[in-house]
Design an enzyme around this catalytic site. Structure first.
Site, PDB file in Angstrom:
ATOM      1  N   ASN A 184      44.767  37.090  39.028  1.00 38.19           N
ATOM      2  CA  ASN A 184      44.858  35.626  38.933  1.00 38.19           C
ATOM      3  C   ASN A 184      45.343  34.967  40.222  1.00 38.19           C
ATOM      4  OD1 ASN A 184      47.298  36.863  38.362  1.00 38.19           O
ATOM      5  ND2 ASN A 184      48.006  35.253  37.002  1.00 38.19           N
TER       6      ASN A 184
ATOM      7  N   GLU B 237      56.562  42.141  36.093  1.00 39.32           N
ATOM      8  CA  GLU B 237      56.367  40.742  35.686  1.00 39.32           C
ATOM      9  C   GLU B 237      55.147  40.716  34.786  1.00 39.32           C
ATOM     10  OE1 GLU B 237      54.797  37.594  35.407  1.00 39.32           O
ATOM     11  OE2 GLU B 237      55.265  36.661  37.340  1.00 39.32           O
TER      12      GLU B 237
ATOM     13  N   CYS C 250      50.763  33.122  34.967  1.00 41.26           N
ATOM     14  CA  CYS C 250      51.691  33.729  34.004  1.00 41.26           C
ATOM     15  C   CYS C 250      52.665  32.689  33.464  1.00 41.26           C
ATOM     16  CB  CYS C 250      52.427  34.902  34.627  1.00 41.26           C
ATOM     17  SG  CYS C 250      53.128  34.542  36.236  1.00 41.26           S
TER      18      CYS C 250
HETATM   19  P1  NDP Z   1      46.205  44.748  33.725  1.00 35.60           P
HETATM   20  O1  NDP Z   1      47.640  44.622  33.430  1.00 35.60           O
HETATM   21  O2  NDP Z   1      45.461  45.808  33.000  1.00 35.60           O
HETATM   22  O3  NDP Z   1      45.971  44.977  35.292  1.00 35.60           O
HETATM   23  C1  NDP Z   1      46.935  44.679  36.278  1.00 35.60           C
HETATM   24  C2  NDP Z   1      46.825  45.692  37.415  1.00 35.60           C
HETATM   25  O4  NDP Z   1      47.180  46.992  36.944  1.00 35.60           O
HETATM   26  C3  NDP Z   1      45.422  45.816  37.974  1.00 35.60           C
HETATM   27  O5  NDP Z   1      45.500  46.027  39.368  1.00 35.60           O
HETATM   28  C4  NDP Z   1      44.908  47.041  37.255  1.00 35.60           C
HETATM   29  O6  NDP Z   1      43.825  47.653  37.920  1.00 35.60           O
HETATM   30  C5  NDP Z   1      46.132  47.926  37.260  1.00 35.60           C
HETATM   31  N1  NDP Z   1      46.140  48.999  36.272  1.00 35.60           N
HETATM   32  C6  NDP Z   1      45.366  49.142  35.156  1.00 35.60           C
HETATM   33  N2  NDP Z   1      45.712  50.275  34.500  1.00 35.60           N
HETATM   34  C7  NDP Z   1      46.706  50.859  35.198  1.00 35.60           C
HETATM   35  C8  NDP Z   1      47.504  52.051  35.031  1.00 35.60           C
HETATM   36  N3  NDP Z   1      47.337  52.856  33.976  1.00 35.60           N
HETATM   37  N4  NDP Z   1      48.451  52.326  35.942  1.00 35.60           N
HETATM   38  C9  NDP Z   1      48.654  51.512  36.994  1.00 35.60           C
HETATM   39  N5  NDP Z   1      47.947  50.380  37.214  1.00 35.60           N
HETATM   40  C10 NDP Z   1      46.980  50.058  36.335  1.00 35.60           C
HETATM   41  O7  NDP Z   1      45.583  43.331  33.474  1.00 35.60           O
HETATM   42  P2  NDP Z   1      44.113  42.914  33.162  1.00 35.60           P
HETATM   43  O8  NDP Z   1      43.504  42.625  34.448  1.00 35.60           O
HETATM   44  O9  NDP Z   1      43.395  43.901  32.291  1.00 35.60           O
HETATM   45  O10 NDP Z   1      44.360  41.588  32.306  1.00 35.60           O
HETATM   46  C11 NDP Z   1      44.675  41.714  30.928  1.00 35.60           C
HETATM   47  C12 NDP Z   1      45.600  40.606  30.478  1.00 35.60           C
HETATM   48  O11 NDP Z   1      46.794  40.619  31.240  1.00 35.60           O
HETATM   49  C13 NDP Z   1      45.058  39.222  30.679  1.00 35.60           C
HETATM   50  O12 NDP Z   1      44.241  38.885  29.617  1.00 35.60           O
HETATM   51  C14 NDP Z   1      46.294  38.382  30.768  1.00 35.60           C
HETATM   52  O13 NDP Z   1      46.682  38.002  29.457  1.00 35.60           O
HETATM   53  C15 NDP Z   1      47.333  39.323  31.339  1.00 35.60           C
HETATM   54  N6  NDP Z   1      47.622  39.074  32.741  1.00 35.60           N
HETATM   55  C16 NDP Z   1      48.866  38.623  33.076  1.00 35.60           C
HETATM   56  C17 NDP Z   1      49.162  38.345  34.386  1.00 35.60           C
HETATM   57  C18 NDP Z   1      50.486  37.828  34.807  1.00 35.60           C
HETATM   58  O14 NDP Z   1      50.576  37.220  35.856  1.00 35.60           O
HETATM   59  N7  NDP Z   1      51.539  38.061  34.049  1.00 35.60           N
HETATM   60  C19 NDP Z   1      48.179  38.508  35.433  1.00 35.60           C
HETATM   61  C20 NDP Z   1      46.918  39.020  34.988  1.00 35.60           C
HETATM   62  C21 NDP Z   1      46.670  39.299  33.688  1.00 35.60           C
HETATM   63  P3  NDP Z   1      42.339  47.165  37.583  1.00 35.60           P
HETATM   64  O15 NDP Z   1      42.304  45.668  37.670  1.00 35.60           O
HETATM   65  O16 NDP Z   1      41.565  47.779  38.645  1.00 35.60           O
HETATM   66  O17 NDP Z   1      42.056  47.654  36.196  1.00 35.60           O
END
Ligand code: NDP
Length: 498
Positions: A137, A232, A266
């Site tokens: 995001n 976070e 967030c």
């Molecule tokens: P994730 O939490 O799955 O992804 C965040 C990061 O973690 C990405 O770089 C992802 O890689 C990586 N990741 C995924 N699996 C693992 C693992 N097992 N170990 C270490 N790192 C990992 O978020 P999503 O992108 O799937 O979004 C899902 C939901 O999260 C959204 O619908 C939203 O509600 C929430 N969200 C909250 C945010 C915030 O600021 N608090 C920001 C973004 C999302 P990759 O993208 O390559 O899978």
């Protein structure tokens, strides 16, 4: 293996990045560890010179950075300029200046007799190699931004950006190299979740931003390795509008901070509770403002107010939350219908007649939606605001500041704003983070935002002392009795009333 990066506003592929394996990550970690000692040895001033140059670099490359962010996220020009480029430039200046202050050695005073006359010092040293895992995001602010204090503290850093938005991080890595950051000190390891998991296995500390579910997995792995993790995670931030609020300001903020960045923040306003005497007027104001928003493919300053969603599956989540709410009796006063068009879109949507049985009021929607509920009074607003697994931020609007602040203090959120929202994030001096587990643990910003990247050392230096301290061997009854009397005197406590 490569990953195609798409512009979510148009659906066009704009680049490809490598999908790095665990072996690739391990090799990057070795390079980073080899480079870290000389980066640390540069000292605060040496590191600050590089960080200040990078601050300037970001300003000088604003067009290129904004264009990259907009292309891989689909966000509006202003969202990229204000919340990303501005944040990144300010953060480089801030941490360059504040790192030596926040991490300065502190002289500690102790009341304990065994250490009387000794010099006690608390000091901070970089952990070594920090891993940052970021979401899609805010590719500059949330992913890359967390690397800046880690670098300022003297660490090497490896960043795993979201697979959806890796291009901004790669561009900024070029910037850091051009600004004189020694080779290997900062690396971007592109890839999917497996690459992120491999990174957790290599580093001395992990900073993660993203979903609660993935955060839990990262924390579990960090716990197995006994390394610190700062998380976070999600938010479902409530806004409370009290009857005496400046309704125009409250409505402007509700519309802006619910729809800003297409609702993918967030700490965006995700639900709203309004005292019933002003509910109708407030809803009318907000609806007019949201209905007037121009949504489309960003094409420079002022071209659109709201861009596309950044993460394709997010459209399904937003659509599900809205559709379920509508099926359960909610009404959409504007928006509420998923459009058929190229790219990943959902329109700015205001919902009323919602309640806490609906996902839109309980789960993180992370989209351009604002559900609004009437409440009898402030007590009901506080009860509903706190009825959530999340507790990231919250906001309260009311002209009687004492009352509004009283309500704010009763909210279970890591940060609360009165007559404002979200801008607390820009105060880099003010710590932010979750108050409930689903919103994460640890803080970014402020002193906590950099000490978490350090190991602490407590020093005790004995200068004035006897040749043999009285409590050491051999134990003798007379001395023990004297020590016991002295301890009794020292620990007699303060006279109580009962
Ligand atoms: P994730 O939490 O799955 O992804 C965040 C990061 O973690 C990405 O770089 C992802 O890689 C990586 N990741 C995924 N699996 C693992 C693992 N097992 N170990 C270490 N790192 C990992 O978020 P999503 O992108 O799937 O979004 C899902 C939901 O999260 C959204 O619908 C939203 O509600 C929430 N969200 C909250 C945010 C915030 O600021 N608090 C920001 C973004 C999302 P990759 O993208 O390559 O899978």
């Amino acid at each position: 293996m490569t990953i195609a990066v798409e512009n979510p506003a148009t659906g066009q592929v704009i680049g490809t990045v490598p999908d790095l394996s665990a072996d690739d990550v391990a090799a990057a970690a070795r390079r980073a560890r080899a480079a870290q000692p000389s980066w640390h040895a540069l000292g605060y001033d040496g590191r600050a010179a590089v960080l200040h140059r990078m601050q300037r670099w970001i300003v000088d490359h604003t067009d290129e950075v904004v264009a990259t962010i907009c292309a891989e996220t689909g966000k509006a020009y202003e969202d990229a300029l204000l919340a990303e480029v501005n944040y990144g430039a300010a953060a480089f200046g801030f941490w360059a200046k504040q790192a030596p202050r926040y991490l300065a050695e502190t002289r500690i005073r102790s009341s304990q007799p065994l250490v009387a006359g000794k010099r006690l010092v608390q000091r901070y040293q970089p952990l070594g190699l920090v891993g940052v895992i970021g979401p899609w995001n805010y590719p500059l602010t949330n992913s890359f931004g967390d690397c800046i204090p880690a670098l300022a503290a003297g660490n090497a850093v490896l960043l795993k950006p979201s697979e959806v938005t890796p291009l901004t991080s790669l561009l900024l890595a070029e910037g850091l190299a051009a600004c004189g950051l020694p080779d290997g000190v900062f690396g971007v390891v592109t890839g999917r979740g497996a690459t992120g998991a491999a990174l957790v296995d290599e580093v001395d500390m992990v900073m993660f931003t993203g979903s609660t579910a993935t955060g839990r997995r990262v924390a579990a792995r960090a716990a197995e390795r006994l390394i610190p993790a700062s998380l976070e995670l999600g938010g479902k931030d409530p806004m409370i509008v009290l009857a005496d609020a400046d309704l125009e300001r409250a409505a402007t903020h509700a519309a802006y901070y619910a729809m800003f960045n297409c609702g993918q923040t967030c700490i965006s306003i995700e639900r709203c509770y309004v005292e019933e005497s002003v509910y109708t007027a407030f809803v009318a104001l907000v609806t007019a403002k949201v209905a007037a928003l121009r949504q489309g493919v960003p094409a420079g300053p002022g071209s659109v107010d709201v861009g596309s969603l950044s993460f394709p599956p997010q459209v399904d989540i937003v659509d599900r939350h809205v559709s379920e709410a509508l099926a359960a009796g909610a009404r959409a006063l504007t928006g509420g219908v998923r459009p058929e068009r190229e790219g990943h879109w959902y329109p700015p949507t205001v919902l009323v007649d919602v309640d806490h049985s609906m996902a839109i009021m309980r789960e993180e929607t992370f989209g351009p939606t604002l559900p609004i509920m009437a409440v009898r009074d402030a007590d009901e607003a506080v009860r509903l605001a706190n009825d959530s697994a999340y507790g990231l931020c919250a906001s309260v609007f009311g002209r009687d500041l004492a009352r509004a602040e009283d309500v704010a203090r009763r909210l279970e959120a890591g940060a609360v704003t009165v007559n404002d929202a979200v801008v607390n994030y820009t105060a880099l001096e003010l710590p932010m983070g979750g108050a409930k587990p689903a919103s994460g643990i640890g803080r970014r910003h402020g002193k906590d935002g950099i000490t978490k990247y350090c190991r602490q050392q407590s020093l005790l230096v004995s200068r004035l002392h006897l040749r043999r301290d009285v409590h050491t061997y051999p134990y003798r009854a007379t001395r023990t009795r004297a020590i016991r009397s002295l301890l009794g005197l020292l620990n007699r406590g303060r006279p109580g009333r009962s």
